[in-house]
Design a protein around this motif. Structure first.
Motif, PDB file in Angstrom:
ATOM      1  N   GLY A  76      66.352 -24.579   7.873  1.00  0.00           N
ATOM      2  CA  GLY A  76      65.021 -24.009   7.979  1.00  0.00           C
ATOM      3  C   GLY A  76      64.016 -24.940   8.613  1.00  0.00           C
ATOM      4  N   MET A  77      64.389 -26.194   8.827  1.00  0.00           N
ATOM      5  CA  MET A  77      63.485 -27.167   9.436  1.00  0.00           C
ATOM      6  C   MET A  77      63.601 -27.216  10.958  1.00  0.00           C
ATOM      7  N   ASN A  78      64.289 -26.265  11.548  1.00  0.00           N
ATOM      8  CA  ASN A  78      64.293 -26.123  13.005  1.00  0.00           C
ATOM      9  C   ASN A  78      62.962 -25.527  13.480  1.00  0.00           C
ATOM     10  N   PRO A  79      62.678 -25.559  14.796  1.00  0.00           N
ATOM     11  CA  PRO A  79      61.352 -25.151  15.294  1.00  0.00           C
ATOM     12  C   PRO A  79      60.884 -23.767  14.861  1.00  0.00           C
ATOM     13  N   THR A  80      61.745 -22.754  14.887  1.00  0.00           N
ATOM     14  CA  THR A  80      61.310 -21.425  14.451  1.00  0.00           C
ATOM     15  C   THR A  80      61.748 -21.129  13.022  1.00  0.00           C
ATOM     16  N   GLY A  81      62.269 -22.130  12.330  1.00  0.00           N
ATOM     17  CA  GLY A  81      62.559 -21.981  10.908  1.00  0.00           C
ATOM     18  C   GLY A  81      63.943 -21.509  10.560  1.00  0.00           C
ATOM     19  N   SER A  82      64.897 -21.548  11.493  1.00  0.00           N
ATOM     20  CA  SER A  82      66.274 -21.186  11.149  1.00  0.00           C
ATOM     21  C   SER A  82      67.256 -21.869  12.097  1.00  0.00           C
ATOM     22  N   PHE A  83      68.527 -21.797  11.733  1.00  0.00           N
ATOM     23  CA  PHE A  83      69.601 -22.393  12.530  1.00  0.00           C
ATOM     24  C   PHE A  83      69.758 -21.735  13.889  1.00  0.00           C
ATOM     25  N   LYS A  84      69.202 -20.536  14.062  1.00  0.00           N
ATOM     26  CA  LYS A  84      69.401 -19.791  15.305  1.00  0.00           C
ATOM     27  C   LYS A  84      68.878 -20.547  16.519  1.00  0.00           C
ATOM     28  N   ASP A  85      67.949 -21.478  16.306  1.00  0.00           N
ATOM     29  CA  ASP A  85      67.422 -22.261  17.424  1.00  0.00           C
ATOM     30  C   ASP A  85      68.518 -23.066  18.113  1.00  0.00           C
ATOM     31  N   ARG A  86      69.491 -23.522  17.335  1.00  0.00           N
ATOM     32  CA  ARG A  86      70.589 -24.309  17.920  1.00  0.00           C
ATOM     33  C   ARG A  86      71.370 -23.482  18.937  1.00  0.00           C
ATOM     34  N   GLY A  87      71.602 -22.229  18.613  1.00  0.00           N
ATOM     35  CA  GLY A  87      72.326 -21.369  19.538  1.00  0.00           C
ATOM     36  C   GLY A  87      71.511 -21.003  20.757  1.00  0.00           C
ATOM     37  N   MET A  88      70.200 -20.820  20.546  1.00  0.00           N
ATOM     38  CA  MET A  88      69.358 -20.372  21.650  1.00  0.00           C
ATOM     39  C   MET A  88      69.104 -21.468  22.680  1.00  0.00           C
ATOM     40  N   THR A  89      69.049 -22.733  22.265  1.00  0.00           N
ATOM     41  CA  THR A  89      68.829 -23.791  23.247  1.00  0.00           C
ATOM     42  C   THR A  89      69.963 -23.826  24.271  1.00  0.00           C
ATOM     43  N   VAL A  90      71.174 -23.487  23.830  1.00  0.00           N
ATOM     44  CA  VAL A  90      72.316 -23.411  24.744  1.00  0.00           C
ATOM     45  C   VAL A  90      72.360 -22.051  25.438  1.00  0.00           C
ATOM     46  N   GLY A  91      72.214 -20.974  24.664  1.00  0.00           N
ATOM     47  CA  GLY A  91      72.356 -19.635  25.221  1.00  0.00           C
ATOM     48  C   GLY A  91      71.343 -19.312  26.298  1.00  0.00           C
ATOM     49  N   VAL A  92      70.086 -19.714  26.090  1.00  0.00           N
ATOM     50  CA  VAL A  92      69.059 -19.431  27.091  1.00  0.00           C
ATOM     51  C   VAL A  92      69.267 -20.299  28.335  1.00  0.00           C
ATOM     52  N   ARG A  93      69.810 -21.505  28.150  1.00  0.00           N
ATOM     53  CA  ARG A  93      70.162 -22.330  29.320  1.00  0.00           C
ATOM     54  C   ARG A  93      71.247 -21.650  30.151  1.00  0.00           C
ATOM     55  N   VAL A  94      72.216 -21.031  29.492  1.00  0.00           N
ATOM     56  CA  VAL A  94      73.261 -20.295  30.212  1.00  0.00           C
ATOM     57  C   VAL A  94      72.653 -19.097  30.944  1.00  0.00           C
ATOM     58  N   ALA A  95      71.705 -18.418  30.293  1.00  0.00           N
ATOM     59  CA  ALA A  95      71.031 -17.291  30.943  1.00  0.00           C
ATOM     60  C   ALA A  95      70.367 -17.733  32.242  1.00  0.00           C
ATOM     61  N   GLN A  96      69.756 -18.920  32.230  1.00  0.00           N
ATOM     62  CA  GLN A  96      69.163 -19.455  33.460  1.00  0.00           C
ATOM     63  C   GLN A  96      70.232 -19.686  34.525  1.00  0.00           C
ATOM     64  N   GLU A  97      71.367 -20.212  34.098  1.00  0.00           N
ATOM     65  CA  GLU A  97      72.467 -20.470  35.037  1.00  0.00           C
ATOM     66  C   GLU A  97      72.962 -19.177  35.672  1.00  0.00           C
ATOM     67  N   LEU A  98      72.972 -18.104  34.899  1.00  0.00           N
ATOM     68  CA  LEU A  98      73.445 -16.809  35.375  1.00  0.00           C
ATOM     69  C   LEU A  98      72.392 -16.061  36.173  1.00  0.00           C
ATOM     70  N   GLY A  99      71.139 -16.498  36.088  1.00  0.00           N
ATOM     71  CA  GLY A  99      70.074 -15.877  36.868  1.00  0.00           C
ATOM     72  C   GLY A  99      69.568 -14.558  36.312  1.00  0.00           C
ATOM     73  N   VAL A 100      69.679 -14.356  35.008  1.00  0.00           N
ATOM     74  CA  VAL A 100      69.199 -13.104  34.416  1.00  0.00           C
ATOM     75  C   VAL A 100      67.686 -13.178  34.188  1.00  0.00           C
ATOM     76  N   ASP A 101      67.051 -12.011  34.040  1.00  0.00           N
ATOM     77  CA  ASP A 101      65.601 -12.014  33.825  1.00  0.00           C
ATOM     78  C   ASP A 101      65.184 -11.336  32.521  1.00  0.00           C
ATOM     79  N   ARG A 102      66.141 -10.776  31.767  1.00  0.00           N
ATOM     80  CA  ARG A 102      65.796 -10.170  30.482  1.00  0.00           C
ATOM     81  C   ARG A 102      66.843 -10.551  29.437  1.00  0.00           C
TER      82      ARG A 102
END
Length: 421
Positions: free
Chosen positions: A109-135
């Motif tokens: 709960g001490m992650n930036p938005t208050g849950s473990f999900k931030d760990r997944g999103m820092t990687v997942g959103v970086r992959v989204a950038q690599e793939l060139g998606v916009d939504r």
């Protein structure tokens, strides 16, 4: 049946990109990681796992947070707020009451938005950038939507979240709203929301960032790496058992993958791998049912209900990865009642650790397993708490003490405190 065995010497296939590829755990088919948007195997529909041409070692880790472990991740850095590096609390009164050698609480709960999900999103959103998606899009019981909205905003990408109407805590909706997500409330449960989001993703309308996406789990596996490192620093050994709440079973699968990679690379002995022990609410316990009945996969529970909204899930998509993780590490799974969860939430709060109800399921499960004799008094245990107290303020208020009315004077306060009114 899922095959999660890692080769001693990984050999990158032709489809690999800079030593990274996607591997189907059912049929073994290999896929390029960033050529196309893909969530499941195009050959058989099985779950995919990110694979690498080398395994990480403890001495290679450098820095802080999730990206300390970039040698075990697809990129050197991601879209970061930053995240990770969460505390491993000591809870001495709970340790003594439950009766284990050591009890530590990994507070995600001490992650930036208050849950473990931030760990997944820092990687997942970086992959989204690599793939060139916009939504970006997700189905959520709340925490995923908050994390996706924050990291999507950080990356400048559109974010769409589908929530089960009337079933998501106010604190989580507020986060997604303020970070600019478009929020759709669906007349159905989480699993119905996920069905719709998967369909949208299949139609190319959005990039799915639920834990069906294998890159999400890469970020989450750093929880396991942090636990191993921190526990060994404090106690000179690795924990015997990690107890964690289970919803979609992504963390169970992710932690097991982190351990498998360390074992394959020779940095962790198989005998030192912690027993992964899952805890679910009685009203949403398909993983427990599968463990107790020896099933290879879970049966979908159409009707699920529990105060622990973050794990109110009847069809855990990562069960094929998580069930072997529980079994192969010698762990187990247990269901607990809502009242047991609330009692554990209060007990953690009395130690100064504030968590949402789903997080407290790990403590409730450990207590139950200790009483049954499944967990021994000589065990070193880490309980994972996945979300912050303020994620669900209504549940926190209901579990806590009520305000007391008092007249407007110091003397009245003193009389009230001493009971002399």
């Amino acid at each position: 049946m899922a095959d999660l065995e890692l080769p001693e010497t990984p050999d990158a296939p032709e489809v690999a990109d800079d030593g990274v590829w996607l591997h189907c755990i059912e049929c073994g088919h290999e896929h390029p990681p960033f050529d196309d948007i893909i969530y499941t195997c195009s050959n058989c529909g099985g779950l995919l796992e990110v694979r690498y041409d080398r395994y990480p070692t403890f001495e290679e880790f450098d820095g802080r947070g999730v990206w300390r472990y970039n040698v075990a991740l697809p990129f050197e850095a991601g879209v970061t707020l930053p995240e990770g590096d969460t505390p491993l609390h000591r809870v001495p009164r709970l340790r003594e009451e439950i009766g284990v050698r050591n009890l530590r609480v990994k507070h995600e709960g001490m992650n930036p938005t208050g849950s473990f999900k931030d760990r997944g999103m820092t990687v997942g959103v970086r992959v989204a950038q690599e793939l060139g998606v916009d939504r970006l899009a997700c189905a959520s019981t709340g925490n995923t939507s908050a994390a996706l909205a924050a990291y999507g905003a950080r990356a400048g990408l559109q974010t769409l979240v589908l929530l089960p109407a009337g079933k998501v805590a106010a604190g989580k909706i507020a986060q997604a709203s303020l970070h600019g997500a478009r929020i759709l409330e669906v007349d159905g449960n989480f699993d119905a929301c996920l069905d719709i989001v998967q369909d949208l993703a299949d139609r190319g309308e959005a990039y799915l960032l639920n834990s069906l996406n294998p890159f999400r789990l890469e970020g989450q596996k750093t929880i396991g790496l942090e636990i191993l490192e921190a526990f060994r620093v404090d106690h000179g050994r690795f924990p015997d058992r990690i107890v964690l709440p289970v919803g979609n079973a992504g963390n169970t699968a992710a932690l097991y993958k982190s351990f498998r990679e360390l074992v394959a690379g020779g940095d962790l002995d198989e005998d030192d791998v912690p027993k992964l022990t899952g805890v679910q609410a009685e009203g949403a316990a398909p993983m427990v049912e599968a463990i107790e009945e020896g099933l290879e996969d879970t049966r979908r529970w159409e009707n699920v209900e529990t105060i622990a909204t973050a794990i109110r899930i009847g069809n855990p998509v990562n069960a094929p990865k998580a069930l072997p993780g529980i079994r192969e590490t010698g762990g187990t799974a247990v269901a607990v009642s809502d009242s047991e969860i609330t009692a554990a939430q209060r007990d953690l709060a009395e130690e100064g650790v504030g968590v949402e109800p789903a997080s407290a399921a790990s403590i409730a499960g450990l207590r139950k397993l200790r009483e049954e004799g499944t967990v021994g008094a000589d065990e070193d245990v880490v309980c994972l708490t996945t979300g912050h107290l303020l994620k669900d303020p209504d549940a926190a208020a209901a579990a806590g003490s009520d305000p007391e009315s008092v007249a407007n004077s110091t003397e009245a306060v003193l009389r009230h405190l001493t009971g002399d009114e």
